[in-house]
Design a protein around this motif. Structure first.
Motif, PDB file in Angstrom:
ATOM      1  N   ASP A 197      -6.262 -14.599 -47.259  1.00 21.30           N
ATOM      2  CA  ASP A 197      -5.565 -12.738 -47.561  1.00 21.30           C
ATOM      3  C   ASP A 197      -4.360 -12.293 -46.470  1.00 21.30           C
ATOM      4  O   ASP A 197      -4.115 -11.362 -47.195  1.00 21.30           O
ATOM      5  CB  ASP A 197      -6.835 -12.170 -46.762  1.00 21.30           C
ATOM      6  CG  ASP A 197      -8.417 -11.724 -48.096  1.00 21.30           C
ATOM      7  OD1 ASP A 197      -7.810 -13.043 -48.747  1.00 21.30           O
ATOM      8  OD2 ASP A 197      -9.457 -11.870 -47.646  1.00 21.30           O
ATOM      9  N   GLU A 198      -3.940 -13.367 -45.925  1.00 21.37           N
ATOM     10  CA  GLU A 198      -2.465 -13.213 -45.067  1.00 21.37           C
ATOM     11  C   GLU A 198      -1.479 -14.166 -45.196  1.00 21.37           C
ATOM     12  O   GLU A 198      -0.927 -13.710 -44.520  1.00 21.37           O
ATOM     13  CB  GLU A 198      -2.674 -12.636 -43.448  1.00 21.37           C
ATOM     14  CG  GLU A 198      -4.439 -11.512 -43.547  1.00 21.37           C
ATOM     15  CD  GLU A 198      -4.005 -10.702 -42.011  1.00 21.37           C
ATOM     16  OE1 GLU A 198      -3.170 -11.459 -41.478  1.00 21.37           O
ATOM     17  OE2 GLU A 198      -5.692 -10.545 -41.232  1.00 21.37           O
ATOM     18  N   VAL A 246      -2.427 -18.510 -38.079  1.00 21.62           N
ATOM     19  CA  VAL A 246      -3.327 -16.953 -38.565  1.00 21.62           C
ATOM     20  C   VAL A 246      -3.339 -18.148 -39.898  1.00 21.62           C
ATOM     21  O   VAL A 246      -2.871 -17.177 -40.892  1.00 21.62           O
ATOM     22  CB  VAL A 246      -2.757 -15.999 -38.409  1.00 21.62           C
ATOM     23  CG1 VAL A 246      -3.578 -14.694 -39.149  1.00 21.62           C
ATOM     24  CG2 VAL A 246      -1.923 -15.384 -37.582  1.00 21.62           C
ATOM     25  N   LEU A 289      -5.277 -17.342 -42.059  1.00 24.75           N
ATOM     26  CA  LEU A 289      -6.775 -16.560 -43.425  1.00 24.75           C
ATOM     27  C   LEU A 289      -5.731 -15.685 -45.004  1.00 24.75           C
ATOM     28  O   LEU A 289      -5.066 -16.069 -44.413  1.00 24.75           O
ATOM     29  CB  LEU A 289      -6.793 -15.078 -42.563  1.00 24.75           C
ATOM     30  CG  LEU A 289      -7.262 -15.017 -40.978  1.00 24.75           C
ATOM     31  CD1 LEU A 289      -7.012 -13.524 -41.354  1.00 24.75           C
ATOM     32  CD2 LEU A 289      -9.077 -15.317 -41.138  1.00 24.75           C
ATOM     33  N   ARG A 320       1.666 -16.056 -47.346  1.00 23.91           N
ATOM     34  CA  ARG A 320       2.369 -15.687 -47.633  1.00 23.91           C
ATOM     35  C   ARG A 320       2.602 -16.778 -48.849  1.00 23.91           C
ATOM     36  O   ARG A 320       2.458 -17.618 -48.863  1.00 23.91           O
ATOM     37  CB  ARG A 320       4.135 -15.599 -46.956  1.00 23.91           C
ATOM     38  CG  ARG A 320       4.760 -15.660 -47.673  1.00 23.91           C
ATOM     39  CD  ARG A 320       5.924 -15.576 -47.088  1.00 23.91           C
ATOM     40  NE  ARG A 320       6.799 -16.745 -46.829  1.00 23.91           N
ATOM     41  CZ  ARG A 320       7.391 -17.496 -46.691  1.00 23.91           C
ATOM     42  NH1 ARG A 320       7.621 -17.290 -48.561  1.00 23.91           N
ATOM     43  NH2 ARG A 320       7.799 -19.014 -47.161  1.00 23.91           N
ATOM     44  N   TYR A 352       1.671 -19.812 -43.152  1.00 23.32           N
ATOM     45  CA  TYR A 352       0.086 -19.176 -42.356  1.00 23.32           C
ATOM     46  C   TYR A 352       1.489 -18.809 -41.251  1.00 23.32           C
ATOM     47  O   TYR A 352       2.334 -19.949 -41.126  1.00 23.32           O
ATOM     48  CB  TYR A 352      -0.252 -19.817 -42.406  1.00 23.32           C
ATOM     49  CG  TYR A 352      -1.715 -20.302 -43.331  1.00 23.32           C
ATOM     50  CD1 TYR A 352      -2.607 -19.208 -43.538  1.00 23.32           C
ATOM     51  CD2 TYR A 352      -1.757 -20.868 -44.496  1.00 23.32           C
ATOM     52  CE1 TYR A 352      -3.362 -19.437 -45.223  1.00 23.32           C
ATOM     53  CE2 TYR A 352      -2.095 -21.343 -44.751  1.00 23.32           C
ATOM     54  CZ  TYR A 352      -3.398 -20.298 -45.583  1.00 23.32           C
ATOM     55  OH  TYR A 352      -4.165 -20.654 -46.778  1.00 23.32           O
ATOM     56  N   ARG A 353       1.593 -17.199 -41.168  1.00 21.63           N
ATOM     57  CA  ARG A 353       2.023 -17.002 -39.800  1.00 21.63           C
ATOM     58  C   ARG A 353       1.276 -17.393 -38.200  1.00 21.63           C
ATOM     59  O   ARG A 353       0.630 -17.745 -38.302  1.00 21.63           O
ATOM     60  CB  ARG A 353       2.531 -15.723 -39.505  1.00 21.63           C
ATOM     61  CG  ARG A 353       1.121 -14.861 -39.587  1.00 21.63           C
ATOM     62  CD  ARG A 353       1.184 -12.871 -39.670  1.00 21.63           C
ATOM     63  NE  ARG A 353       0.299 -12.089 -38.545  1.00 21.63           N
ATOM     64  CZ  ARG A 353      -0.704 -11.994 -39.857  1.00 21.63           C
ATOM     65  NH1 ARG A 353      -0.473 -12.770 -40.395  1.00 21.63           N
ATOM     66  NH2 ARG A 353      -2.057 -11.419 -38.727  1.00 21.63           N
TER      67      ARG A 353
END
Length: 69
Positions: free
Chosen positions: A62-63, A58, A60, A65, A50-51
């Motif tokens: 769906d976002e 973040v 999420l 990697r 997660y970035r």
């Protein structure tokens, strides 16, 4: 931006929203700091990262990697 800017009390409770495992410091392929699942997530050898934007993770799904550990 470093993951060390995340408050210690918050780091203790952050978990992957998919597998609920602990998140550990990591580095993305581009060299940016990120939080990564400490254990396999949904499949053997698969993990999520997660970035961090402006010091805020973040989390999420769906976002995230997806990478192979």
């Amino acid at each position: 931006m470093s993951t060390s800017t995340i408050e210690p009390w918050l780091r203790e409770i952050l978990r992957c929203p998919v597998c609920r495992h602990e998140l550990v410091d990591g580095t993305s392929p581009s060299g940016d700091p990120e939080l990564q699942c400490a254990k396999d997530c949904e499949a053997p050898g698969q993990r999520r990262a997660y970035r961090i934007e402006d010091g805020i993770p973040v989390l999420l799904a769906d976002e995230a990697r997806i990478f192979t550990a």
